[in-house]
Enzyme design. Structure first.
Site, PDB file in Angstrom:
ATOM      1  N   THR A 179      39.773-106.007 -29.276  1.00 49.70           N
ATOM      2  CA  THR A 179      39.954-105.404 -28.339  1.00 49.70           C
ATOM      3  C   THR A 179      39.661-103.703 -28.607  1.00 49.70           C
ATOM      4  O   THR A 179      39.067-102.860 -28.098  1.00 49.70           O
ATOM      5  CB  THR A 179      41.195-105.341 -27.330  1.00 49.70           C
ATOM      6  N   GLY A 183      33.530-102.178 -27.019  1.00 46.11           N
ATOM      7  CA  GLY A 183      32.901-100.907 -26.328  1.00 46.11           C
ATOM      8  C   GLY A 183      33.700-100.709 -25.067  1.00 46.11           C
ATOM      9  O   GLY A 183      33.406 -99.816 -24.432  1.00 46.11           O
ATOM     10  N   ARG A 419      22.503-111.446 -22.345  1.00 44.27           N
ATOM     11  CA  ARG A 419      22.344-111.240 -23.731  1.00 44.27           C
ATOM     12  C   ARG A 419      21.602-112.196 -24.620  1.00 44.27           C
ATOM     13  O   ARG A 419      21.131-111.991 -25.610  1.00 44.27           O
ATOM     14  CB  ARG A 419      23.946-111.140 -23.937  1.00 44.27           C
ATOM     15  N   HIS A 529      30.544-112.922 -29.569  1.00 45.32           N
ATOM     16  CA  HIS A 529      31.724-113.435 -28.811  1.00 45.32           C
ATOM     17  C   HIS A 529      31.461-114.941 -28.936  1.00 45.32           C
ATOM     18  O   HIS A 529      30.360-115.215 -29.009  1.00 45.32           O
ATOM     19  CB  HIS A 529      31.587-113.045 -27.389  1.00 45.32           C
TER      20      HIS A 529
END
Length: 593
Positions: A179, A183, A419, A529
């Site tokens: 975190t 961004g 993405r 991720h």
């Protein structure tokens, strides 16, 4: 007494070594300045004071490292150098670049003081801090949270607000997890900010884009829970003191302008907000350098976490519940390779993740029967720094005003797409390499900062961005065909005039790329991720392999799976983390003992 005895033994050994003929380290007494480049390329500058025989003091003169991430390094390493009178000190996990910069700056200062650097760098001095006690410490609270990133701290704070006492265990030397280096974009339907900008949005649209953006593989109940609680959770964060800017933007792969940007850089605002609450309220105990290694059940409920701390084994009893918030496994190459079924081999692909993102919570959860879902869904971004894999150095400020070109200067994808779509297209380009191209609409002056708190001028000075007064000069700067680059920009500008879609199907546009100066920044694919993880329900309760709730066990954040499906929308991670962290804390606090 044990510590005093250990220290006495060390001192005795030192004198014995000196008595056996080892030369004392000698300096030219005085105060000296040293510098070394940090993670962003800016120098870390330190001032080192020595007398004839020892290092006496180290002071920080200049530090532009990432707040929160580098704090432990600046706290620990100078102390270790002084206590050990050595440069052979360990770097701080999670702050490796900053650690090396500190050691490098001290080295430069000591060179100026006439020190024998080879002698100072040879071998690590033993200290009391190296002696790990075999003692066991038993701790009790209503709730034990494993992980002090965004989800874990959200859970701790929300549980405490409901009257629960909490123990938080964090294996890294500092809090923050992924975190704090993110961004930080936070998606939420927010008419107060969107309507003045002419943006029409709805919770149902956010749900549909999330569900379809993950190939309809996400759990609809979890997705509804996330999108419906996105704005109330943002308001909760604001009630705790967090500030967001007024402008809404479209983050990379977010598909729609609903992203909120914190006032504080990166994800520091989230972590500072939670830590400020923890400092101002009783009932939350936070231990860093403490790795959870096992979970235990009592009377059929998960209630005990065993952990290894720096000077004791911790047995933490959660009389109401245990919450796992240990993050994903993007930094665990072995797990990535084990579960990857979609991408080319990921062994040599760098990551945006901090080094602690190794999936520890998955093994802990499996020990008590938890089910894992969607583990093959690993998200890559096309936006990694070519050298580090991090998101820092990315010159884009939003989706609408930039294009991507390959080494030939040609566009190759809809830059507003998902993405995974963009990253797969990038893998098809030479060296899986691209340039982000934009203009003065984004950076009218070079003191404008990107989304990672770096000014354009800093990026130019570091050679991480390029600038020119026209496209021909920019093409020459970055080594692409000038005619191709001009044609790519002209094609984009025509689509802006027409309102799209263009030949790639792009529909997100704002300004033409026609206002000097022009800028370029290099990017490559990077692991970002992991969508798979521990199976939970809408209450953040962990589900076992038979579909039943595991009593006393909750999970939140990237350690969980089933929300995002095969692809996570940009800007949804911070929503997931905070929404389900808050839910986990509240529901755990409501458990009966």
């Amino acid at each position: 007494m044990k510590r005093l005895l250990t220290l006495s033994m060390v001192i005795l050994l030192v004198f014995m070594t000196i008595g056996c003929g080892k030369k004392e380290q000698r300096f030219t007494a005085g105060t000296y300045e040293g510098a070394a480049p940090g993670i962003h390329g800016d120098d870390v500058v330190l001032e080192v004071t020595v007398d004839d025989t020892s290092i006496k003091e180290i002071q920080v003169i200049q530090n532009n490292e990432t707040p929160g991430v580098s704090d432990a390094a600046f706290d620990r390493i100078p102390k270790a150098i002084i206590e050990g009178q050595t440069l052979a000190v360990d770097t701080v996990s999670g702050a490796t670049y900053s650690s090396k910069a500190i050691i490098g700056a001290v080295t430069a200062a000591l060179q100026a003081a006439g020190a024998d650097i080879a002698a100072l760098s040879a071998g690590k001095a033993e200290s009391d801090a190296d002696a790990v006690s075999s003692a066991t410490k038993v701790m009790n609270a209503d709730i034990v949270v494993v992980g002090a990133g965004g989800a874990g701290l959200a859970a701790a704070v929300s549980a405490n607000q409901k009257g629960a006492t909490v123990i938080v265990l964090e294996k890294m030397p500092q809090v923050g997890g992924n975190t704090i280096i993110s961004g930080a974009a936070y998606n939420a339907v927010d008419p107060s900010r969107q309507k003045p900008a002419g943006i029409e949005d709805s919770i149902e649209k956010h749900y549909t884009q999330t569900y379809e953006g993950g190939d309809e593989l996400g759990n609809p109940v979890l997705i509804h829970t996330m999108v419906e609680n996105a704005y109330p959770t943002l308001q909760w964060l604001e009630s705790l003191g967090m500030e967001f800017k007024g402008q809404i933007f479209t983050v990379l792969g977010g598909l729609w302008p609903r992203a909120h940007k914190p006032v504080k850089p990166l994800g520091t605002g989230y972590i500072e907000t939670y830590m400020n609450y923890i400092k101002q309220h009783d009932g939350i105990t936070l231990l860093t350098d403490t790795r959870a290694v096992d979970l235990y059940k009592e009377d059929g409920r998960v209630s005990v976490v065993k952990a290894t701390g720096p000077d004791a084994t911790i047995v933490a009893q959660g009389h109401k519940a245990v919450i796992l918030a240990t993050g994903g496994f993007g930094a665990n190459i072995e797990l990535r390779d084990t579960y990857n079924k979609i991408w080319p081999a990921l062994t040599n692909i760098k990551t945006t993740n901090h080094p602690g993102a190794t999936g520890d919570g998955l093994a802990l959860a499996e020990k008590v029967g938890a089910d894992l879902v969607g583990m093959e869904y690993i998200q890559l971004l096309p936006m990694g720094d070519p050298n580090t894999g991090s998101l820092s150095g990315n010159i884009e400020l939003g989706v609408e005003n930039r294009i991507f070109v390959n080494k030939d200067g040609k566009r190759f994808v809809d830059e507003g797409a998902r993405r995974d779509v963009m990253t797969k297209a990038l893998f098809d380009q030479e060296d899986a390499f691209m340039w982000v191209i934009l203009d003065g609409h984004c950076y009218p002056t070079t003191d404008i900062k990107n989304n990672f708190n770096e000014t354009m001028q800093e990026l130019l000075d570091q050679g991480r961005a390029y600038k020119a007064d026209n496209l021909e000069e920019l093409a020459d700067e970055i080594g692409v065909d000038a005619d191709n680059l001009k044609a790519s920009v002209a094609e984009f500008n025509k689509a802006v005039e027409a309102g799209g879609p263009d030949a790639f199907g792009r529909t997100l546009f704002a300004d033409k790329i026609d206002q000097p100066p022009y800028y370029a920044g290099a990017r490559k694919p990077t692991v970002h991720h992991t969508m798979g993880g521990i199976k939970i329900n809408e209450k953040a309760q962990v589900i076992d392999k038979d579909g039943n709730v595991i009593p006393g066990l909750y999970a939140a954040g990237e350690t969980t799976g089933g929300i995002h499906g095969s692809n996570r929308l940009g800007g949804n991670a911070l929503v997931d983390i905070n929404v389900f962290g808050k839910i986990a804390g509240e529901n755990a606090a409501a458990e009966s003992n």
